[in-house]
Design an enzyme around this catalytic site. Sequence first.
Site, PDB file in Angstrom:
ATOM      1  N   GLU A   1      -7.820   2.171  -3.510  1.00 40.83           N
ATOM      2  CA  GLU A   1      -8.475   2.080  -2.188  1.00 40.83           C
ATOM      3  C   GLU A   1      -9.339   3.312  -1.964  1.00 40.83           C
ATOM      4  O   GLU A   1      -8.879   4.432  -2.157  1.00 40.83           O
ATOM      5  CB  GLU A   1      -7.431   2.020  -1.070  1.00 40.83           C
ATOM      6  CG  GLU A   1      -6.761   0.689  -0.955  1.00 40.83           C
ATOM      7  CD  GLU A   1      -5.936   0.553   0.328  1.00 40.83           C
ATOM      8  OE1 GLU A   1      -6.165   1.314   1.294  1.00 40.83           O
ATOM      9  OE2 GLU A   1      -5.058  -0.321   0.341  1.00 40.83           O
TER      10      GLU A   1
ATOM     11  N   GLU B   1       0.861  -1.192   0.000  1.00 43.53           N
ATOM     12  CA  GLU B   1       0.000   0.000   0.000  1.00 43.53           C
ATOM     13  C   GLU B   1       0.894   1.238   0.000  1.00 43.53           C
ATOM     14  O   GLU B   1       1.830   1.327   0.807  1.00 43.53           O
ATOM     15  CB  GLU B   1      -0.916   0.033   1.234  1.00 43.53           C
ATOM     16  CG  GLU B   1      -1.735   1.323   1.257  1.00 43.53           C
ATOM     17  CD  GLU B   1      -2.783   1.395   2.361  1.00 43.53           C
ATOM     18  OE1 GLU B   1      -2.789   0.513   3.247  1.00 43.53           O
ATOM     19  OE2 GLU B   1      -3.589   2.347   2.332  1.00 43.53           O
TER      20      GLU B   1
ATOM     21  N   ASP C   1     -11.621   0.655   1.836  1.00 40.28           N
ATOM     22  CA  ASP C   1     -10.674   0.853   2.941  1.00 40.28           C
ATOM     23  C   ASP C   1     -11.434   1.065   4.258  1.00 40.28           C
ATOM     24  O   ASP C   1     -12.566   1.567   4.253  1.00 40.28           O
ATOM     25  CB  ASP C   1      -9.835   2.101   2.634  1.00 40.28           C
ATOM     26  CG  ASP C   1      -8.496   2.090   3.354  1.00 40.28           C
ATOM     27  OD1 ASP C   1      -8.249   1.178   4.153  1.00 40.28           O
ATOM     28  OD2 ASP C   1      -7.695   3.008   3.099  1.00 40.28           O
TER      29      ASP C   1
ATOM     30  N   GLU D   1      -6.453  -5.247   8.452  1.00 42.33           N
ATOM     31  CA  GLU D   1      -5.442  -4.206   8.681  1.00 42.33           C
ATOM     32  C   GLU D   1      -5.001  -4.236  10.144  1.00 42.33           C
ATOM     33  O   GLU D   1      -5.737  -4.682  11.012  1.00 42.33           O
ATOM     34  CB  GLU D   1      -6.057  -2.822   8.441  1.00 42.33           C
ATOM     35  CG  GLU D   1      -6.386  -2.514   7.012  1.00 42.33           C
ATOM     36  CD  GLU D   1      -6.831  -1.047   6.864  1.00 42.33           C
ATOM     37  OE1 GLU D   1      -5.949  -0.217   6.644  1.00 42.33           O
ATOM     38  OE2 GLU D   1      -8.026  -0.765   6.973  1.00 42.33           O
TER      39      GLU D   1
HETATM   40  P1  C2E Z   1      -5.120   3.683   5.680  1.00 41.29           P
HETATM   41  O1  C2E Z   1      -5.238   3.739   4.198  1.00 41.29           O
HETATM   42  O2  C2E Z   1      -6.095   2.832   6.412  1.00 41.29           O
HETATM   43  O3  C2E Z   1      -3.630   3.221   5.930  1.00 41.29           O
HETATM   44  C1  C2E Z   1      -3.241   2.436   7.001  1.00 41.29           C
HETATM   45  C2  C2E Z   1      -2.682   3.273   8.121  1.00 41.29           C
HETATM   46  O4  C2E Z   1      -2.458   2.430   9.248  1.00 41.29           O
HETATM   47  C3  C2E Z   1      -1.312   3.881   7.820  1.00 41.29           C
HETATM   48  O5  C2E Z   1      -1.233   5.075   8.564  1.00 41.29           O
HETATM   49  C4  C2E Z   1      -0.357   2.843   8.395  1.00 41.29           C
HETATM   50  O6  C2E Z   1       0.903   3.363   8.703  1.00 41.29           O
HETATM   51  C5  C2E Z   1      -1.107   2.451   9.650  1.00 41.29           C
HETATM   52  N1  C2E Z   1      -0.789   1.088  10.083  1.00 41.29           N
HETATM   53  C6  C2E Z   1      -0.472   0.034   9.308  1.00 41.29           C
HETATM   54  N2  C2E Z   1      -0.283  -1.070  10.047  1.00 41.29           N
HETATM   55  C7  C2E Z   1      -0.491  -0.718  11.347  1.00 41.29           C
HETATM   56  C8  C2E Z   1      -0.445  -1.454  12.575  1.00 41.29           C
HETATM   57  O7  C2E Z   1      -0.155  -2.652  12.642  1.00 41.29           O
HETATM   58  N3  C2E Z   1      -0.755  -0.761  13.711  1.00 41.29           N
HETATM   59  C9  C2E Z   1      -1.064   0.568  13.669  1.00 41.29           C
HETATM   60  N4  C2E Z   1      -1.342   1.179  14.839  1.00 41.29           N
HETATM   61  N5  C2E Z   1      -1.113   1.291  12.525  1.00 41.29           N
HETATM   62  C10 C2E Z   1      -0.820   0.638  11.360  1.00 41.29           C
HETATM   63  P2  C2E Z   1      -0.821   6.430   7.891  1.00 41.29           P
HETATM   64  O8  C2E Z   1       0.254   6.221   6.895  1.00 41.29           O
HETATM   65  O9  C2E Z   1      -0.593   7.372   9.016  1.00 41.29           O
HETATM   66  O10 C2E Z   1      -2.083   6.849   7.067  1.00 41.29           O
HETATM   67  C11 C2E Z   1      -3.273   7.203   7.696  1.00 41.29           C
HETATM   68  C12 C2E Z   1      -4.369   7.345   6.670  1.00 41.29           C
HETATM   69  O11 C2E Z   1      -4.109   8.472   5.822  1.00 41.29           O
HETATM   70  C13 C2E Z   1      -4.460   6.161   5.710  1.00 41.29           C
HETATM   71  O12 C2E Z   1      -5.171   5.143   6.307  1.00 41.29           O
HETATM   72  C14 C2E Z   1      -5.173   6.786   4.531  1.00 41.29           C
HETATM   73  O13 C2E Z   1      -6.572   6.807   4.759  1.00 41.29           O
HETATM   74  C15 C2E Z   1      -4.663   8.208   4.558  1.00 41.29           C
HETATM   75  N6  C2E Z   1      -3.645   8.360   3.522  1.00 41.29           N
HETATM   76  C16 C2E Z   1      -2.311   8.094   3.563  1.00 41.29           C
HETATM   77  N7  C2E Z   1      -1.731   8.397   2.367  1.00 41.29           N
HETATM   78  C17 C2E Z   1      -2.722   8.882   1.560  1.00 41.29           C
HETATM   79  C18 C2E Z   1      -2.785   9.382   0.208  1.00 41.29           C
HETATM   80  O14 C2E Z   1      -1.798   9.442  -0.543  1.00 41.29           O
HETATM   81  N8  C2E Z   1      -4.016   9.815  -0.241  1.00 41.29           N
HETATM   82  C19 C2E Z   1      -5.146   9.753   0.535  1.00 41.29           C
HETATM   83  N9  C2E Z   1      -6.288  10.187   0.023  1.00 41.29           N
HETATM   84  N10 C2E Z   1      -5.124   9.288   1.784  1.00 41.29           N
HETATM   85  C20 C2E Z   1      -3.933   8.851   2.296  1.00 41.29           C
HETATM   86 MG    MG Z   2      -5.609   2.664   2.703  1.00 39.10          MG
HETATM   87 MG    MG Z   3      -7.168   1.444   6.036  1.00 36.61          MG
END
Ligand code: C2E
Ligand code: MG
Ligand code: MG
Length: 425
Positions: A291, A200, A321, A380
Amino acid sequence: MYCLDIDSLTGILTRGGFISRAGNISPAGMAVIWFNLDNFKMFNKRFGFDRGDEILKEIAMILGSIFPSDDSNHNLLARFSDDNFVVFTEWTMAEANIESVQEYLYSLHENVTLRLRAGIYFPSESEDIRLSCDRAKLACDSIRKNHSISSCMFHDGMSRELALQQYILDTLDAALTHEYITVLYQPIVRLSTGKICGAEALARWNDPEAGIISPAKFIPTLEKYREIHKLDIYAMKRVCSDYMTRIKEGLPVIPVSVNLSRLDFELCDIIHEIELAMTLSSLPRSMMNIEITESINDEDMTVLNLGIERFRALGYEVWMDDFGSGYSSLNVLKDYSFDTIKFDMKFLHGFDVNKSEKAKYIISSNLEMARLMGMQALAEGVETPEQLEYLRSIGFDKAQGYYFGRPMKLDELFALERGIEIVNA
Ligand code: C2E
Ligand code: MG
Ligand code: MG
């Protein structure tokens, strides 16, 4: 006739109607007042939605009589959402009028205690009206727990959060140009083989002035101010160029998921943007999954549904998602077609295989539902071997989480495991 500018329940302006009209009024000498009713949810539960609606109409009537709009003033009155009302009025009378509003409301409801909190903000010359409203709201929210006062003026201490929002908006273009925003990749594992079958793409912002800005801050801000498509197009192009580099070097690649906001479908022709980038980088569509989070409003339904169907018809997989993180999940599943459902990490929060009986029922019955609808299921937030074992035992297809790896550079992901399951480009 149905009009987007007028709130059908109360007959006053909607947020949209308010913002467009307020833009024509000079903010000098004006005040924005944000009103919110205490415990409105509880009121609805106790007395029913009909009484709740009556109260909202009554508040609109009271505000309309105390802040009347006529030729002698520029007063504007709107219901922004639920029990959130906003008034734009001359500042000289703001505080005295707020007291009159409270008194009027008390006089109508002697038996029920109703408190209408107010937050006041005096905008400066040429200030964006949306920011002014946010500040009035912050002031209003700040006294939610303080029952000894019912109105409050905005002060600078409240503005740290807003300052960051403003910084994000002001510096987004530069951050994209200078690559302060990058993309990291988190592995996705197929549980039947235990091997990485995808990744991802997640945006990261490391700013030379502000330091690391969390996606939890910049994503909602960019959505709120309708700039999110700039980030999403950039992240998707970045993925294409990272992949092209690997392919040119003869290195293996695996399918990658990019996150799209539902707003992308309104703000740009996101399908065209993705198709263009994929063609330029000669990536097959099977290499990119889309997603989309479950927080989809009813209003976007037609545009979004068409978008999802077009993506799927072109040969992209579309994944839902964060399934289970909001209250609309099941309806979204009913109304849209997805190839994979990503179960939100909240399902596994505090999960203990030997104790969490209820969580197990919920997870396994939702998994069964995904199966019956012909969708793959991905969990996830997998952090422990016990969680992994449980998910494997009940038949999840894929999983993702810190247990397998945090978001990392693409090369690191491929170096993570020698026996990566390779899908040829
Ligand atoms: P998401 O798409 O549900 O991505 C998963 C988030 O959970 C990511 O946080 C990831 O680092 C975190 N994560 C993964 N595995 C674990 C785990 O085992 N435990 C915990 N506590 N966390 C875990 P991140 O990178 O901070 O992203 C947060 C949200 O921001 C993402 O949720 C997504 O909705 C959004 N996001 C990130 N990049 C983009 C992007 O380029 N465009 C858009 N529209 N949204 C984005
Ligand atoms: Mg995602
Ligand atoms: Mg997610």
